[in-house]
Enzyme design. Structure first.
Site, short mmCIF file in Angstrom:
data_model
loop_
_atom_site.label_atom_id
_atom_site.label_comp_id
_atom_site.label_asym_id
_atom_site.label_seq_id
_atom_site.Cartn_x
_atom_site.Cartn_y
_atom_site.Cartn_z
NE ARG A 73 -4.33 -1.67 1.47
CZ ARG A 73 -5.45 -1.11 1.00
NH1 ARG A 73 -5.61 0.18 1.00
NH2 ARG A 73 -6.42 -1.87 0.53
CB VAL A 108 -4.19 5.02 6.70
CG1 VAL A 108 -5.15 4.57 7.80
CG2 VAL A 108 -4.05 3.93 5.64
CG ASP A 109 -5.17 7.99 1.22
OD1 ASP A 109 -5.38 9.12 1.70
OD2 ASP A 109 -6.03 7.38 0.55
CG HIS A 124 -9.47 3.85 10.64
ND1 HIS A 124 -10.29 3.33 9.65
CD2 HIS A 124 -10.24 3.88 11.76
CE1 HIS A 124 -11.48 3.05 10.16
NE2 HIS A 124 -11.48 3.38 11.43
CB CYS A 132 9.15 1.46 18.40
SG CYS A 132 10.17 0.14 19.08
CB CYS A 152 12.75 0.75 16.73
SG CYS A 152 12.88 2.32 17.59
CB CYS A 155 14.81 0.50 21.20
SG CYS A 155 13.26 -0.13 20.54
CB SER A 194 -18.44 -0.31 2.62
OG SER A 194 -17.45 -0.44 3.62
P1 OAD Z 1 -14.41 -0.09 1.65
O1 OAD Z 1 -13.45 -0.75 0.72
O2 OAD Z 1 -15.13 -0.93 2.64
O3 OAD Z 1 -15.53 0.69 0.82
C1 OAD Z 1 -15.22 1.52 -0.26
C2 OAD Z 1 -16.50 2.13 -0.75
O4 OAD Z 1 -16.19 3.07 -1.76
C3 OAD Z 1 -17.50 1.13 -1.35
O5 OAD Z 1 -18.78 1.39 -0.82
C4 OAD Z 1 -17.44 1.44 -2.86
O6 OAD Z 1 -18.70 1.23 -3.48
C5 OAD Z 1 -17.08 2.90 -2.85
N1 OAD Z 1 -16.36 3.39 -4.04
C6 OAD Z 1 -15.37 2.79 -4.74
N2 OAD Z 1 -14.91 3.60 -5.70
C7 OAD Z 1 -15.64 4.75 -5.63
C8 OAD Z 1 -15.64 5.99 -6.35
N3 OAD Z 1 -14.79 6.24 -7.34
N4 OAD Z 1 -16.53 6.94 -5.96
C9 OAD Z 1 -17.41 6.71 -4.95
N5 OAD Z 1 -17.45 5.58 -4.23
C10 OAD Z 1 -16.57 4.62 -4.56
O7 OAD Z 1 -13.59 1.10 2.37
P2 OAD Z 1 -13.95 1.90 3.69
O8 OAD Z 1 -15.41 2.11 3.82
O9 OAD Z 1 -13.06 3.07 3.72
O10 OAD Z 1 -9.92 0.20 8.29
O11 OAD Z 1 -13.48 0.87 4.80
C11 OAD Z 1 -13.51 1.25 6.15
C12 OAD Z 1 -12.34 0.69 6.89
O12 OAD Z 1 -12.25 -0.70 6.69
C13 OAD Z 1 -11.00 1.21 6.43
O13 OAD Z 1 -10.64 2.43 7.01
C14 OAD Z 1 -10.07 0.14 6.86
C15 OAD Z 1 -10.86 -1.06 6.43
O14 OAD Z 1 -10.57 -2.20 7.06
C16 OAD Z 1 -8.77 -0.19 8.85
O15 OAD Z 1 -7.78 -0.47 8.22
C17 OAD Z 1 -8.83 -0.22 10.34
#
Ligand code: OAD
Length: 247
Positions: A73, A108-109, A124, A132, A152, A155, A194
């Site tokens: 990533r 997180v980007d 997140h 570390c 690290c 350490c 989502s």
């Molecule tokens: P998801 O991968 O669960 O959902 C991405 C959403 O974006 C989906 O509903 C897609 O339909 C939509 N999508 C994709 N491309 C799009 C576009 N060009 N325009 C509009 N919508 C689009 O990602 P998150 O909801 O961010 O957490 O996931 C939540 C968390 O789950 C993340 O922060 C991460 C993950 O595990 C951790 O890492 C703790």
């Protein structure tokens, strides 16, 4: 002819009339920058569900596997730039005034900050930072290539990404800011998520319960759609600029 206004017009009116605005973004907002979402393409990475990689248990069991996931990533991010959706959210902050605007992200980007947004609450964590596992020091390593088991510099213990994993608590200060912003906004834009990962997804219910108008932008309907005042179907890279233009 006077019909019901188109969804984009209703959304623009909601946004225009709201003094305070908050935005909640997810991985979909960065998809048009070339970054993979979590639950797209079957939601698997090398056969693993993200819920099985992004956890403290996975890291204890197989830190190399977890680091390969995050290094991949990091590499993708090194080639990515903010897209039109990120850029227009920075413009929206300038137009509303920073004191009336909060951008809450699950991403997180760091692309919102790169696009010029200032009040950004990263729920997140951030993939550029490492922490570390021994001395707990947090450092920003940018997007430099890291080995599969980075150590690290102080350490020598194993580093981990400074990211909030499943089963871990969100940073309290950031969460409090996000919750307050959600309670106080009159309009919440929910873009590219989502909306199934809590507590972040709970902010959508909170905004609706506090009386804010909720504008959802996504390619498909989601768990948030039941709370949306207006649903805009399509990519955020196109619809966010269109929405702000009509505001
Ligand atoms: P998801 O991968 O669960 O959902 C991405 C959403 O974006 C989906 O509903 C897609 O339909 C939509 N999508 C994709 N491309 C799009 C576009 N060009 N325009 C509009 N919508 C689009 O990602 P998150 O909801 O961010 O957490 O996931 C939540 C968390 O789950 C993340 O922060 C991460 C993950 O595990 C951790 O890492 C703790």
């Amino acid at each position: 002819m006077n019909g019901t206004p188109a969804p984009i017009e209703r959304a623009a009116e909601l946004l225009r009339s709201a003094r305070r605005v908050a935005v909640l973004t997810g991985a979909g907002v960065s998809a048009e920058s070339g970054l993979a979402t979590f639950r797209g393409a079957g939601g698997l990475w090398e056969g693993h569900r993200v819920e099985d990689v992004a956890t403290p248990f996975a890291f204890r069991r197989d830190p190399e596997l977890v680091w390969r996931f995050y290094n991949m990533r990091r590499e993708a991010l090194a080639r990515a730039a903010p897209n039109a959706g990120h850029l227009v959210l920075a413009e929206l902050e300038r137009r509303k005034g920073a004191e009336n605007f909060d951008l809450i992200t699950q991403n997180v980007d760091g692309l919102h900050t790169a696009a010029g947004s200032r009040r950004v609450w990263e729920l997140h964590g951030n993939i550029r930072r490492v922490r570390c596992t021994g001395c707990e020091i947090i450092s920003d390593r940018g997007l430099e290539a890291l080995p599969d088991l980075p150590r690290c510099l102080d350490c020598g213990q194993l580093l981990r990404p400074d990211i909030v994993w499943f089963h871990e608590a969100l940073p309290m200060d950031v969460w409090n800011r996000a919750e307050q912003a959600t309670r106080e906004c009159r309009c919440l834009i929910v873009a590219g998520t989502s909306a199934i990962v809590y507590p972040a997804a709970g902010l959508i219910e909170l905004a609706a319960a506090s009386g804010a108008g909720v504008i959802e932008i996504n390619l498909v309907r989601t768990a948030a759609s039941g709370h949306a005042t207006v649903f805009l179907e399509g990519p955020t890279g196109r619809l966010l600029p269109e929405l702000v233009k009509r505001m």
